[in-house]
Enzyme design. Structure first.
Site, mmCIF file in Angstrom:
data_model
loop_
_atom_site.group_PDB
_atom_site.id
_atom_site.type_symbol
_atom_site.label_atom_id
_atom_site.label_comp_id
_atom_site.label_asym_id
_atom_site.label_seq_id
_atom_site.Cartn_x
_atom_site.Cartn_y
_atom_site.Cartn_z
ATOM 1 N N SER A 60 -9.861 9.236 -4.331
ATOM 2 C CA SER A 60 -8.794 8.625 -5.053
ATOM 3 C C SER A 60 -8.388 7.261 -4.475
ATOM 4 O O SER A 60 -7.944 6.532 -5.334
ATOM 5 C CB SER A 60 -7.610 9.467 -5.041
ATOM 6 N N ASP A 346 2.788 6.179 -5.112
ATOM 7 C CA ASP A 346 3.131 7.611 -5.759
ATOM 8 C C ASP A 346 3.381 8.558 -4.438
ATOM 9 O O ASP A 346 3.571 9.504 -4.817
ATOM 10 C CB ASP A 346 2.146 8.204 -6.751
ATOM 11 N N HIS A 349 -0.946 7.261 -2.728
ATOM 12 C CA HIS A 349 -1.729 6.057 -2.890
ATOM 13 C C HIS A 349 -0.727 4.978 -2.838
ATOM 14 O O HIS A 349 0.310 5.127 -2.836
ATOM 15 C CB HIS A 349 -2.169 6.153 -4.294
#
Length: 673
Positions: A60, A346, A349
């Site tokens: 991610s 968040d 990240h």
């Protein structure tokens, strides 16, 4: 005229003796991050702008849209606002751009399309990273991404030779990958000791993947390590404790950061083994740990609120980290007023600003130079001559500089060193005499009319070196009317001066030095006019004067011998010969292909001459002197110096030469150590 001619002769010869010294980037790192196991600078990728494509693997932290194109990702929060609010929703796990985007922009490449975006343009690489991916696992593993990669290459390029050719000019980013192999078990309550047992398997999988891409032809590979996970809101919230001894000075969890260090050291050891096995491949450790630590510690310099370096922007939590109660993108989850003031987006990240900060730090590890110091004469001067006291010259006014603006450059616009600086993503060099200018990225000591031999009271290499030493807080006699045989006798002295100058800059710490040779002076309008003859045997196939070109060749051979001698004496210093002769000859030979007009290689643009070379009657800048309608169609600007377009094309030829040569030197250094 004889005096003027010889001055220009020596000027041309000893641009030729320009010393272009590039200062290697000096990166200060926290040695406690990974101890002494950091990959040294000799192992870093230096040749940044040679990269034509990027291939990204990972999770991610790197996915630019693969996950949301999979069945289980189509309806995920990553596909819609607030994700992407600072850019637009793309499937990136951030409010905007991520690290690989800044890396692509640095190489002047378009942002990478995700592999699953079928029909996209993949000429400049592809992104195989997927949110949630692991090194070892059944779904979206590194193995699956490698299968995509190999299928993409097989179906895009017709054979293995074409694949290798593509990969040799590409950058492979092997991760970050492996973080999720640890995040899952930690989230399930596994102890650090238990999770540490997974490290050898993850490292081996990454090592095997590197072997696979090398087998396919990859020669530039970055292998990032893990972030300091003890500084991430996810970990800070989940493993919060009242025991203050568990936190470091940045208020990060020591035990979890120590785990990340442990993993990174194991990864570095594997990279070093691969480097020894593949000495012709640049395999570089990407120090994500130090990069994020630097961003946290220097947050205010980046415009980030120091007190909120570990506080999530999007989502909500009843804790100092604003994480854990309501996830980002969930109904009713709040968003901070300005994401650019936070590092974490968040809680897992980074924000676009956070990624940019880390990306900038990461790129510093691979940037070849952070400064250029230019020595030379009129072919390299960016304004010193016109800044000297009592300077009354044509170089500081139109038509000089008409394509850009008058700056003191002996051209209609930019010159070679400008293109070299641009190639390395550096600003144009300010002339040393421009007091008060920004010299952060180097300085230009070249000055119009300079010679190799001469004292400090004339414009010489010695004077330029004296300026150089002064700048760090820390040289040409002008006989006129000489024959070519007499001038031959000057060559050894010139070579010796250059040799000594190189020695001197080495003693000051330079490790990357380019020493250009002489141009094919028999192709320059000045020489073609002055030594014109009806004897056709005196001209070569390019209608250049053979005798004067042979002089340049002889000089270049002797200079090359001196460079080889210096290289033997200083094996750890890259001393590279810049082949100006071949570069200009190539431009002349391929003039039409490069957009120059017929006859544009030997005919001056600015000035007037009653001859085929438009040189000798009225010099450029004199009253009544003419300027050609389009300087970009000519190689020569004023019969001595080149146009901006000429400088650009010769500069591009030079860059190809010495970037390749520097790469070889760096690899040799690495193989010796």
């Amino acid at each position: 005229m004889e005096h003027f001619l010889f001055r220009l002769f020596m000027q041309s010869l000893l641009l030729s003796s320009v010393l272009l010294c590039a200062s290697a980037t000096n990166i200060t790192r926290d040695r406690n991050v990974v101890g002494d196991s950091l990959v040294s600078k000799r192992d870093l990728i230096r040749l940044t702008r040679q990269i034509e494509a990027i291939y990204q693997f990972g999770d991610s932290l790197s996915d630019t849209g693969n996950y949301i194109r999979e069945v289980n990702g189509e309806e995920s929060t990553y596909s819609r606002l607030p994700y992407g609010q600072s850019y637009h929703p793309t499937g990136r796990a951030s409010d905007g751009l991520i690290m690989v985007d800044y890396i692509a922009m640095f190489f002047h490449l378009p942002l990478l399309n995700p592999y699953l975006a079928k029909g996209s343009d993949f000429r400049h690489g592809a992104n195989f990273a997927v949110i949630g991916a692991t090194a070892n696992g059944k779904y979206n593993s590194l193995g699956r991404q490698l299968d995509w990669f190999k299928y993409h290459l097989r179906t895009t390029y017709h054979n293995s030779i074409a694949i290798k050719r593509k990969l040799q000019k590409s950058l492979v980013l092997m991760g970050e990958i492996g973080g999720n192999d640890f995040n899952g078990p930690f989230n399930q309550g596994k102890s650090i000791k238990e999770v540490a047992k997974l490290v050898p398997g993850v490292v081996q999988t990454i090592k095997n993947a590197i072997e696979e891409v090398i087998k396919l032809g990859a020669t530039n590979i970055v292998v990032p390590g893990n972030f300091p996970i003890g500084c991430v809101p996810l970990y800070l919230a989940k493993f919060a404790t009242n025991d203050t001894s568990k936190y470091d000075k940045l208020w990060c969890l020591k035990d979890y950061n120590n785990f990340a260090k442990f993993y990174n050291i194991k990864l570095i050891r594997a990279i070093k083994q691969l480097q020894q096995k593949h000495p012709d491949v640049a395999i570089v450790y990407g120090d994500y740990y130090s990069a994020l630590i630097w961003v946290i510690a220097n947050a205010q310099q980046l415009g980030i609120e120091q007190d909120d370096t570990k506080k999530a922007c999007c989502g909500y939590g009843y804790n100092p980290y604003n994480f854990g109660t309501t996830g980002c993108g969930s109904p009713g989850s709040p968003i901070c007023q300005d994401p650019s003031k936070r590092i974490s987006w968040d809680g897992i990240h980074l924000t676009q600003q956070g990624y940019k900060g880390v990306g900038d730090q990461l790129l510093e590890q691979f940037v070849p130079f952070d400064a250029i110091y230019q020595f030379g004469d009129s072919l390299s001067d960016t304004g010193n001559y016109v800044l000297e006291p009592n300077s009354n010259t044509v170089y500081n006014r139109l038509p000089y500089g008409q394509t850009t603006q008058p700056t003191g450059r002996a051209s209609d616009g930019l010159i070679m060193v400008d293109y070299i600086a641009s190639y390395f993503n550096l600003p144009q060099l300010n002339p040393y005499l421009a007091t008060g200018s920004d010299f952060t990225h180097g300085a230009n000591f070249a000055i119009i009319g300079a010679t190799a031999n001469g004292g400090l009271n004339v414009n010489s290499l010695a004077k330029e070196l004296d300026w150089f030493k002064t700048h760090l807080n820390s040289t040409y006699s002008n006989p006129a009317g000489k024959t070519i045989e007499e001038v031959y006798k000057l060559v050894p002295g010139v070579i010796k001066t250059i040799h000594d100058a190189v020695e001197e800059v080495i003693s000051l710490g330079a490790t990357n030095i380019v020493v250009p040779g002489n141009f094919p002076i028999g192709c320059v309008p000045l020489y073609l006019v002055k030594f014109e003859t009806n004897d056709t045997s005196k001209y070569d196939e390019l209608h250049c004067l053979i005798d004067y070109n042979n002089f340049a060749k002889s000089y270049n051979q002797q200079l090359l011998q001196a460079i080889n001698q210096l290289q033997n004496e200083h094996p750890d210093v890259a001393i590279v010969y810049g082949d100006y002769y071949s570069a200009l000859t190539s431009v002349i030979s391929n003039a039409r292909q490069l957009g120059f007009e017929e006859g544009g290689t030997e005919k001056a643009c600015c000035g007037t001459g009653n001859n085929p070379y438009n040189f000798g009657d009225k010099s450029c800048g004199s009253p009544g002197a003419l300027v050609c309608p389009n300087p970009s169609k000519r190689v020569s600007w004023d019969g001595v110096h080149m146009t901006q377009e000429g400088n650009k094309n010769v500069g591009q030829q030079l860059i190809k030469q010495f970037v390749s040569a520097l790469q070889k030197h760096i690899r040799r250094r690495r193989s010796r150590q």
